[in-house]
Motif scaffolding. Structure first.
Motif, short mmCIF file in Angstrom:
data_model
loop_
_atom_site.label_atom_id
_atom_site.label_comp_id
_atom_site.label_asym_id
_atom_site.label_seq_id
_atom_site.Cartn_x
_atom_site.Cartn_y
_atom_site.Cartn_z
N ILE A 55 0.85 -1.20 0.00
CA ILE A 55 0.00 0.00 0.00
C ILE A 55 0.88 1.24 0.00
O ILE A 55 0.61 2.22 -0.70
N ARG A 56 1.94 1.21 0.78
CA ARG A 56 2.86 2.36 0.81
C ARG A 56 3.51 2.58 -0.55
O ARG A 56 3.69 3.73 -0.99
N PHE A 57 3.89 1.50 -1.22
CA PHE A 57 4.45 1.63 -2.57
C PHE A 57 3.44 2.32 -3.48
O PHE A 57 3.79 3.25 -4.22
N PHE A 58 2.19 1.88 -3.42
CA PHE A 58 1.16 2.48 -4.27
C PHE A 58 0.94 3.95 -3.91
O PHE A 58 0.76 4.79 -4.80
N LEU A 59 0.93 4.28 -2.62
CA LEU A 59 0.73 5.67 -2.22
C LEU A 59 1.87 6.56 -2.72
O LEU A 59 1.64 7.70 -3.13
N GLY A 60 3.10 6.04 -2.69
CA GLY A 60 4.22 6.78 -3.25
C GLY A 60 4.05 6.99 -4.75
O GLY A 60 4.27 8.09 -5.28
N PHE A 61 3.65 5.94 -5.44
CA PHE A 61 3.37 6.01 -6.88
C PHE A 61 2.31 7.07 -7.16
O PHE A 61 2.44 7.91 -8.05
N THR A 62 1.24 7.04 -6.37
CA THR A 62 0.12 7.97 -6.55
C THR A 62 0.53 9.41 -6.29
O THR A 62 0.13 10.33 -7.01
N MET A 63 1.33 9.63 -5.24
CA MET A 63 1.80 10.99 -4.97
C MET A 63 2.58 11.54 -6.15
O MET A 63 2.45 12.72 -6.50
N MET A 64 3.37 10.68 -6.79
CA MET A 64 4.15 11.15 -7.94
C MET A 64 3.25 11.47 -9.12
O MET A 64 3.45 12.48 -9.82
N VAL A 65 2.24 10.64 -9.37
CA VAL A 65 1.31 10.92 -10.46
C VAL A 65 0.61 12.27 -10.22
O VAL A 65 0.55 13.13 -11.12
N GLY A 66 0.10 12.48 -9.01
CA GLY A 66 -0.55 13.74 -8.69
C GLY A 66 0.39 14.93 -8.83
O GLY A 66 0.02 15.97 -9.38
N LEU A 96 1.80 10.40 -18.68
CA LEU A 96 0.86 10.82 -17.64
C LEU A 96 1.19 12.22 -17.13
O LEU A 96 0.30 12.91 -16.60
N ALA A 97 2.44 12.63 -17.23
CA ALA A 97 2.85 13.94 -16.71
C ALA A 97 2.28 15.05 -17.57
O ALA A 97 2.15 14.91 -18.80
N SER A 98 1.93 16.15 -16.94
CA SER A 98 1.39 17.30 -17.67
C SER A 98 2.47 17.97 -18.51
O SER A 98 3.67 17.87 -18.21
N LYS A 137 -5.01 12.32 -17.36
CA LYS A 137 -6.30 12.49 -16.69
C LYS A 137 -6.84 11.14 -16.21
O LYS A 137 -7.28 11.00 -15.06
N VAL A 138 -6.81 10.14 -17.12
CA VAL A 138 -7.30 8.81 -16.75
C VAL A 138 -6.44 8.20 -15.66
O VAL A 138 -6.95 7.62 -14.67
N GLY A 139 -5.12 8.34 -15.80
CA GLY A 139 -4.21 7.78 -14.79
C GLY A 139 -4.43 8.39 -13.42
O GLY A 139 -4.47 7.68 -12.40
N CYS A 190 -5.80 6.45 -10.02
CA CYS A 190 -5.01 6.46 -8.77
C CYS A 190 -5.81 7.06 -7.63
O CYS A 190 -5.79 6.54 -6.50
N LEU A 191 -6.53 8.14 -7.91
CA LEU A 191 -7.33 8.79 -6.87
C LEU A 191 -8.45 7.87 -6.38
O LEU A 191 -8.70 7.77 -5.17
N ALA A 192 -9.10 7.19 -7.31
CA ALA A 192 -10.20 6.30 -6.94
C ALA A 192 -9.70 5.17 -6.03
O ALA A 192 -10.32 4.85 -5.00
N ILE A 193 -8.57 4.58 -6.40
CA ILE A 193 -8.01 3.49 -5.59
C ILE A 193 -7.57 4.01 -4.22
O ILE A 193 -7.77 3.35 -3.19
#
Length: 358
Positions: free
Chosen positions: A87-98, A315-317, A333-335, A339-342
């Motif tokens: 979960i922490r790995f995913f949260l790190g991934f998500t923070m980078m996407v955002g 995925l980056a702007s 946008k989709v990515g 990530c936000l939904a998960i």
């Protein structure tokens, strides 16, 4: 308990470190951006092929080194692990996407605020809302479980590994990729960047600096020490930019930014929410990793992989330019929405873990 004067002085000194890096060659409104530094380092390590953002940033090495040294000296180094690593790995991934949809981590958000970038102030709205959502999840019982003490060597692996890569970078630079134009080509001399990273890391470790913490603490514990640091940091940069002639209060014409307001808000909303769940913003994760937290190290690896994926899969702007409004592509946008939904599902479904009897 530190006095308010310590927090005011810390905000000023941290701003001065950013100013030194600007004069030494880092991009003006990206002086000390954790997401940007991780992204550039991922490119230098050939994890992505975006040619304008490839340079192994010594500031990250300095952060880990400075934190590790001061934690050992102050007897605060503790090697811990075991708290929901995937979960922490995913949260790190998500923070980078955002962060890469917004085009900067929360620290760069503050730096952009200090340069007059109104897009950052818009993004700040999303950031606050994301942190508040995370706080609400905490109050509803969200928990990733407790960490356990492990071998001291285990907690030092990430700082040592990143230090070894840095030594290779110094002596065998041909193994790395270097941008010839764009943000990756703009950087301070290696040892100035390293020393600034060390100084930033030491200060951040001592004052428990966290951009997410400034909002979380104000809501949960009614303490405002981190908010004081952030406010002084931004005001110091506003004064510097005004004197330097680089203060430009506007939405348009801002370097490495875009004015797609919805996506600026959603990008930092995602960073704020994921950061609360992970226990700190991108900067705080590096500080925790430097003082022995393998949970934070896993989050850091998630951010590194996230940076690579963002640029390998568009995925980056894009930054706004004379030809384009910039902002995220449909992929971004989709990515981000996925990530936000998960992350929201994690926030309101994970309630800690039960001990498994062996």
């Amino acid at each position: 308990m530190k006095s308010r004067g310590v927090y005011v002085l810390s905000g000023i000194v941290l701003a001065l470190i950013c100013i030194v890096l600007i004069f030494a060659g880092n991009p003006g409104n990206m002086a000390f951006c954790i997401a940007c530094f991780i992204r550039d380092s991922a490119g230098a390590l050939k994890l992505h092929s975006a040619q304008v953002v490839q340079y192994f940033r010594p500031e990250i090495v300095g952060l880990l080194l400075g934190t590790f040294i001061i934690a050992v000296v102050k007897k605060e180094y503790r090697s811990t692990a075991g708290s929901s690593p995937m979960i922490r790995f995913f949260l790190g991934f998500t923070m980078m996407v955002g962060a890469l949809v917004f085009l900067g981590c929360p620290l760069r958000m503050l730096i952009r605020m200090g340069a007059g970038d109104l897009n950052a102030w818009v993004g700040f709205i999303g950031f606050v809302l994301g942190v508040l959502t995370g706080v609400y999840a905490l109050r509803k019982g969200f928990s990733l479980g407790r960490s356990y003490e492990t071998s001291k060597i285990s907690g030092a692996i990430l700082p040592v590994m990143w230090g070894i890569i840095f030594v290779v970078f110094l002596f065998v630079p041909s193994l790395f990729v270097f941008s010839e134009k764009g943000p990756g080509s703009m950087h301070a001399p290696v040892f100035i960047a390293l020393l600034c990273g060390v100084a930033f890391g030491i200060i951040a470790q001592r004052i428990r600096l966290c951009t997410i913490g400034m909002i979380r603490d104000a809501v949960l514990t009614k303490t405002y020490d981190l908010s004081i640091i952030a406010a002084v940091f931004v005001i110091s940069l506003i004064i510097f930019n005004a004197i330097n002639g680089s203060l430009k209060i506007s939405f348009s014409g801002q370097p490495i930014a875009h004015s797609m307001h919805l996506w600026n808000i959603l990008g930092l909303y995602t960073v704020g929410l994921a950061g609360v769940l992970a226990g700190g913003c991108p900067l705080r994760q590096i500080i925790l990793a430097g003082q022995g937290s393998q949970d934070a190290a896993v989050t850091f690896i998630g951010m590194l992989v996230g940076a690579a994926v963002c640029h390998n899969f568009s995925l980056a702007s894009a930054a706004a330019s004379a030809e384009s409004l910039g902002g995220p592509s449909i992929n971004g946008k989709v990515g981000l929405i996925c990530c936000l939904a998960i992350t929201l599902i994690i926030a309101f479904s994970v309630k800690g873990r039960k001990t498994v009897r062996k």
